[in-house]
Write an enzyme that holds these catalytic residues in place. Structure first.
Site, PDB file in Angstrom:
ATOM      1  N   SER A  68       0.434  -1.397   0.444  1.00  0.00           N
ATOM      2  CA  SER A  68       0.075   0.042  -0.556  1.00  0.00           C
ATOM      3  C   SER A  68       1.132   0.932  -0.025  1.00  0.00           C
ATOM      4  O   SER A  68       1.857   1.133   1.127  1.00  0.00           O
ATOM      5  CB  SER A  68      -1.297   0.037   1.048  1.00  0.00           C
ATOM      6  OG  SER A  68      -1.641   1.398   1.046  1.00  0.00           O
TER       7      SER A  68
ATOM      8  N   TYR B  26      -1.278   0.461  10.440  1.00  0.00           N
ATOM      9  CA  TYR B  26      -1.660   0.368   8.892  1.00  0.00           C
ATOM     10  C   TYR B  26      -0.463   0.099   8.330  1.00  0.00           C
ATOM     11  O   TYR B  26       0.137  -0.482   7.579  1.00  0.00           O
ATOM     12  CB  TYR B  26      -2.877   0.520   8.543  1.00  0.00           C
ATOM     13  CG  TYR B  26      -3.115  -0.492   7.221  1.00  0.00           C
ATOM     14  CD1 TYR B  26      -3.523  -1.432   7.012  1.00  0.00           C
ATOM     15  CD2 TYR B  26      -3.459   1.086   6.095  1.00  0.00           C
ATOM     16  CE1 TYR B  26      -3.779  -1.433   5.355  1.00  0.00           C
ATOM     17  CE2 TYR B  26      -3.003   0.741   5.335  1.00  0.00           C
ATOM     18  CZ  TYR B  26      -3.414  -0.871   4.350  1.00  0.00           C
ATOM     19  OH  TYR B  26      -4.116  -1.430   3.346  1.00  0.00           O
TER      20      TYR B  26
END
Length: 231
Positions: free
Chosen positions: A140, A153
């Site tokens: 990501s 995250y």
């Protein structure tokens, strides 16, 4: 002839979102696809849209290494080989350290980091033995760009990127390829509650196309990293 005819691909997180888009595109390009994820009903819904003789549903929790080992074995037993593994299973929960949501941190670490490692551990012995194969990890942009609400995250996705970098060096000259794909915000059920209204999103299909690009390069070319952002 489609570009992935008779290639055997395993896709984790295949029940929805990015994983579903990847699995569907690989199947359209001729691959035999094993759909893995926690929700059997969602996996079956995806499978029902594909040719039944070239798709297999294997409910799998990537945080349990025994289930991941069984997933890879099932792919080989069903279709007779293993060419492609896509680590698309992922989790995005509350990520502020000062929220002290330790259970949610543990869950993201288990899915995003351990799941990536367990899948690599299960797939690589076969790929190394045959001197071919391609492992693609979905990371990501958050692994590079941290916000005040994405700390944990982002850390897990940075780990996915680092794992891929390390594998690229470990697997050099073995014939086995490894790629990290880092998308920006993608329009999925997971991101629906996290995305500001003024922020542009990618579509899951955009990430699937990036995966296909990496998979269809010449044999002597390994695409180590792809970053995908909305315009």
């Amino acid at each position: 002839m489609t570009v992935l005819t008779d290639k055997i691909a395993v896709v984790t997180g295949a029940g929805s979102g990015i994983g579903e888009a990847i699995a569907t595109l690989l199947h359209e390009e001729g691959a035999k696809v094993v759909l893995a994820g926690r929700n059997k009903d969602k996996l079956q819904n995806v499978a029902n849209q594909l040719a039944q003789d070239s798709v297999k549903v294997v409910p799998t929790d990537v945080t349990k290494k025994e289930e991941v080992d069984e997933l890879i074995k099932m792919a080989q037993q069903t279709f007779g080989g293993l060419d492609i593994v896509i680590n698309s299973a992922g989790q995005m929960l509350s990520s502020k350290i000062t929220d002290y949501q330790v259970d949610e941190w543990d869950s993201m670490i288990d899915v995003n980091i351990k799941g990536t490692l367990y899948t690599a551990k299960a797939a690589l012995p076969t790929m190394l033995e045959q001197s071919s194969g391609h492992l693609i990890n979905i990371a990501s942009i958050s692994g590079f760009e941290v916000t005040k609400s994405s700390t944990i995250y982002s850390a897990t996705k940075a780990a996915v990127h680092t794992i891929t970098q390390g594998l690229e060096k470990e697997l050099a000259k073995t014939g086995v390829k490894v790629t990290s794909i880092s998308p920006g915000m993608v329009d999925t059920a997971i991101t629906a509650t996290y995305n500001p209204t003024d922020r542009k999103k990618l579509e899951p299909q955009d990430i699937a196309e990036a995966v296909l690009y990496a998979l269809t390069q010449p044999k002597h070319v390994n695409v180590n990293e792809i970053t995908v952002r909305p315009v």
